[in-house]
Design a protein around this motif. Structure first.
Motif, PDB file in Angstrom:
ATOM      1  N   UNK A   1      -4.992 -16.684  -0.889  1.00  0.00           N
ATOM      2  CA  UNK A   1      -6.180 -16.183  -0.184  1.00  0.00           C
ATOM      3  C   UNK A   1      -5.884 -14.748   0.202  1.00  0.00           C
ATOM      4  N   UNK A   2      -6.692 -13.816  -0.296  1.00  0.00           N
ATOM      5  CA  UNK A   2      -6.341 -12.406  -0.056  1.00  0.00           C
ATOM      6  C   UNK A   2      -7.561 -11.567   0.270  1.00  0.00           C
ATOM      7  N   UNK A   3      -7.464 -10.833   1.379  1.00  0.00           N
ATOM      8  CA  UNK A   3      -8.549  -9.952   1.792  1.00  0.00           C
ATOM      9  C   UNK A   3      -8.545  -8.638   1.010  1.00  0.00           C
ATOM     10  N   UNK A   4      -7.478  -8.350   0.270  1.00  0.00           N
ATOM     11  CA  UNK A   4      -7.478  -7.205  -0.637  1.00  0.00           C
ATOM     12  C   UNK A   4      -7.284  -5.843   0.020  1.00  0.00           C
ATOM     13  N   UNK A   5      -6.602  -5.814   1.166  1.00  0.00           N
ATOM     14  CA  UNK A   5      -6.358  -4.520   1.822  1.00  0.00           C
ATOM     15  C   UNK A   5      -4.871  -4.349   2.110  1.00  0.00           C
ATOM     16  N   UNK A   6      -4.061  -4.097   1.074  1.00  0.00           N
ATOM     17  CA  UNK A   6      -2.631  -3.927   1.322  1.00  0.00           C
ATOM     18  C   UNK A   6      -2.373  -2.673   2.151  1.00  0.00           C
ATOM     19  N   UNK A   7      -1.293  -2.738   2.861  1.00  0.00           N
ATOM     20  CA  UNK A   7      -0.957  -1.693   3.831  1.00  0.00           C
ATOM     21  C   UNK A   7      -0.825  -0.312   3.206  1.00  0.00           C
TER      22      UNK A   7
END
Ligand SMILES: Cc1cc2nc3c(=O)[nH]c(=O)nc-3n(C[C@H](O)[C@H](O)[C@H](O)COP(=O)(O)OP(=O)(O)OC[C@H]3O[C@@H](n4cnc5c(N)ncnc54)[C@H](O)[C@@H]3O)c2cc1C
Length: 328
Positions: free
Chosen positions: A35-41
């Motif tokens: 599950x990934x919101x797609x906003x890597x740091x």
């Protein structure tokens, strides 16, 4: 009737840590959902550095490749945010922002961290391009340039000394930094770091390119880059919902784990910046693989125990009722 399929593992967060874990789990024929919101740091940065064989790859390109690799082995991807996690019989339910739910026997928390930047107007506009925190991530790119270091604490002295190795033009702006003591002033003077004893007011520049740091007394320091020391606050909401308590870390907060990513909550693992705020991409990816192997072993132990119990129960039944005799 429950219609939610149960995965072996739900990986929450699909950055370097989560996707690396997903590949390793899927290659072990584990049913895994990411599950990934797609906003890597590191999304604002132009490239990810210190990454063997992928040196300088744009961060989003790296993760797009990682998603393809995970899917190729059968991992399921959900591009949404995990809102809530709770323990249920035999595992966990995770509520998603898209209205869905995933159910899994084990959870891997890989949701990363939040970089809490100093409160200076406009600083976000330059974050990851001209406002930097890490000499290993960006130092080469700003070598020889005019670099400011925003004072905050003892770490600022270390940052100034590190960046001085990369440029002769380093200025430490004291800002909110307490007096670091005579020895630290001596170090700065000895290596030629200029110190400005003033507080910063705002940043001036355009299109993510910094031009100057404007001080409270109106003075401007022309700069190509400003180094800051963010507080690294791990995303711990899901861990807290499950009953966990975030741990203090010298750089911020994190989810405490053992060497293989196991947290103090049974069935819950953590990897990447959630567990280690200092982890760079390769370290985050490595911790994901290590956690994946530990989760796989944990599931294997549970399944093997269940098989042994089932076999014992079968052999304890009266003669004639056994479904079949296993070879001894
Ligand atoms: C500006 C900048 C530049 C950097 N440059 C480098 C570099 O050059 N080289 C290097 O090695 N390291 C670099 N780093 C460090 C690098 O960003 C981290 O090492 C890496 O991102 C850690 O990976 P991770 O998987 O733990 O977290 P992340 O990459 O942050 O991934 C976490 C993922 O989880 C998702 N997520 C968060 N909450 C939820 C939720 N509730 N539900 C679902 N998904 C969620 C996020 O959207 C994100 O996609 C840089 C960092 C910064 C800030």
């Amino acid at each position: 009737m429950n219609t939610t399929p149960t995965h072996d593992v739900a990986v929450l967060g699909g950055g370097a840590a989560g996707l690396s874990a997903a590949v390793a789990l899927a290659r072990s024929l584990r049913s895994v959902v990411v599950v990934d919101a797609g906003e890597p740091r590191n999304a604002p940065a132009g490239g990810a550095h210190n990454l063997l064989a992928r040196e300088g790859v744009p961060p989003l390109e790296l993760l797009a490749t990682g998603r393809e690799e995970a899917q190729r082995y059968g991992a399921h991807l959900r591009r949404t945010r995990a809102l809530a996690a709770r323990r249920v019989d035999g595992g966990f339910d995770v509520e998603l922002a898209d209205g869905g739910t995933v159910r899994a026997r084990r959870l891997l928390l890989a949701t990363g961290l939040v970089d809490e930047l100093p409160e200076i107007p406009g600083i976000r506009r330059f974050w990851g391009t001209s406002v930097l925190h890490c000499p290993y991530c960006h130092g080469w790119e700003v070598r020889g340039q005019r670099i400011g270091v925003l004072g905050a604490g003892p770490a600022s002295i270390h940052q100034a000394l590190l960046f001085r190795r990369l440029s002769e033009h380093v200025t430490l702006v004291r800002h909110s930094m307490p007096d670091p003591g005579e020895a630290a002033w001596e170090q700065l003077a000895a290596v030629g770091i200029r110190v400005v004893d003033a507080a910063a007011e705002r940043l001036r520049g355009t299109d993510g390119v910094l031009q100057a740091l404007v001080l409270e007394d109106g003075q401007e320091i022309p700069l190509d880059a400003l180094v800051v020391a963010p507080r690294f606050t791990a995303r711990t909401e899901l861990y807290e919902q499950l009953g966990g308590t975030p741990a203090e870390h010298p750089l911020g907060t994190c989810v405490a784990t053992d060497a293989v990513g196991r947290t103090d909550l049974p069935g819950v693992w953590a990897a990447g910046n959630t567990a280690d705020p200092a982890a760079m991409v390769s370290v985050a990816a490595g911790s994901g693989v290590v956690a994946a192997a530990a989760i796989n072993a944990d599931l294997l132990a549970e399944d093997t125990d269940a098989a042994v119990r089932a076999r014992s129960a079968a052999s304890a039944r009266p003669r004639g009722t056994r479904a079949g005799a296993a070879p001894r």
